[in-house]
Enzyme design. Structure first.
Site, mmCIF file in Angstrom:
data_model
loop_
_atom_site.group_PDB
_atom_site.id
_atom_site.type_symbol
_atom_site.label_atom_id
_atom_site.label_comp_id
_atom_site.label_asym_id
_atom_site.label_seq_id
_atom_site.Cartn_x
_atom_site.Cartn_y
_atom_site.Cartn_z
ATOM 1 N N ASN A 132 -97.676 69.404 71.991
ATOM 2 C CA ASN A 132 -97.422 69.151 70.571
ATOM 3 C C ASN A 132 -98.634 69.599 69.764
ATOM 4 O OD1 ASN A 132 -97.106 68.092 68.004
ATOM 5 N ND2 ASN A 132 -96.369 66.098 68.683
ATOM 6 N N CYS A 146 -96.864 66.610 61.114
ATOM 7 C CA CYS A 146 -96.235 67.670 61.894
ATOM 8 C C CYS A 146 -95.133 68.412 61.136
ATOM 9 C CB CYS A 146 -95.694 67.107 63.197
ATOM 10 S SG CYS A 146 -96.975 66.351 64.236
ATOM 11 N N HIS A 179 -90.009 71.579 65.455
ATOM 12 C CA HIS A 179 -91.340 71.081 65.783
ATOM 13 C C HIS A 179 -91.361 70.755 67.264
ATOM 14 C CE1 HIS A 179 -94.893 68.782 66.201
ATOM 15 N NE2 HIS A 179 -94.304 67.603 66.115
#
Length: 328
Positions: free
Chosen positions: A280, A112, A250
């Site tokens: 996400n 990520c 993020h």
């Protein structure tokens, strides 16, 4: 360092919406519990035929259109992903072909944090070779989450985001920082399918090709390392947290994001988040959030924009830049 401007941006998310109400019913929990735990009300999931590369192509095409360029103008293509099209060749090869990219192509897998890693790589490339670069983050983690795994299923969504970088006279990057801690490889992992554990019928039967997460460990390390990288970047830039106009983290979990804000002194009103809509989306989360903020006109010329990501491994990174004035 040779400067650059971000002249194009774009995003692509699947049409299929998976609501927290649906997942709450599947797992026998209350919808409020899901939303309060992660801050996500809905997320997008690919339909059959949609892939990491197909999302990347669409986001990349929109970014190129915004910049007034075509693939023939791009000297380097970078695709950040942890859910590749297939083990070989690289996902960027498929995107390269579909977009008609003239130059090179390679993938970045830092989970990520991949988009931040990719942006630093692009900065280095454009300093050596001042020609346009297309940077894309694309992931389809709904395909790697075990449908029976509540903890991961409520978090992940699919999507892609892209930026076009073109050479500029001014270096708008004030500071950046990257890091990794390879002792944390067990916190989020897919055990089977690589050279350590090739796919067999036994690994398939055991579900070892699905992602496994240690939620508490991820939470603690995500906060610890993101706070560290943000502090180092701001210190190196000689910029106070209160001076940051926009923080684009993020988009992992609202509790993690709020904890990062609390520990760094970044202003809550500077936060750019669309976590509630998309979940996400891993490598895609920062460019998707940045694209929406730009399209909404939130980011103005001269604004200080901080990007910060963290991922499995662990990996982390942050970049502080002054926006160059290219408007939506």
């Amino acid at each position: 360092m040779t400067g650059f401007d971000i002249t194009g941006w774009g995003m692509s998310v699947p049409e299929r919406i998976v609501t927290s109400a649906e997942l709450a019913e599947r797992f026998g929990v209350d919808e409020h519990w899901v939303v309060s735990r992660c801050g996500i009300r809905e997320r997008r999931a690919v339909d059959p035929g949609q892939t990491t590369a197909s999302l990347a192509v669409e986001a990349g095409r929109r970014a190129l259109d915004k910049a007034g360029l075509t693939g023939a103008d791009i000297a380097h293509l970078i695709v950040a992903t942890a859910t590749p099209e297939q083990p070989s060749p690289a996902t960027s090869a498929f995107v390269h072909h579909e977009l008609g990219i003239a130059g090179s192509a390679h993938d970045v897998n830092s989970e990520c944090a991949g988009f931040v890693y990719g942006l630093v790589s692009a900065m280095a490339l454009i300093a050596l070779d001042p020609r346009p670069i297309l940077l894309i983050g694309s992931d389809t983690h709904t395909l790697t989450a075990n449908p029976a795994d509540r903890d991961l299923s409520i978090l992940v969504g699919d999507g892609a985001g892209a930026l076009v970088l073109q050479p500029g006279a001014e270096n708008r990057v004030k500071a950046w920082n990257l890091g990794a801690d390879g002792s944390c490889t067990g916190s989020l992992k897919v055990l089977a399918g690589g050279s350590r554990m090739p796919t067999t019928q036994e690994t398939l039967d055991a579900g070892l090709h699905y992602a496994q997460i240690n939620g508490n460990e991820i939470y603690l390390n995500a906060v610890r390392y993101t706070v560290r990288t943000v502090r180092e970047t701001l210190e190196n830039a000689k910029v106070a947290a209160a001076e940051v106009d926009h923080i684009v983290p993020h988009q992992a979990n609202i509790r993690i994001i709020n904890s990062i804000l609390s520990h760094t002194g970044l202003r809550p009103e500077a936060l750019i988040t669309n976590l509630h809509k998309y979940g996400n989306t891993a490598s895609a989360s920062i460019p998707i959030a940045l694209t929406e903020a730009l399209e909404e006109g939130r980011i103005k010329a001269g604004d200080k924009v901080l990007l910060a990501g963290f991922g499995a491994g662990m990996t982390w990174g942050s970049i502080l830049m002054e926006w160059g004035g290219v408007a939506a």
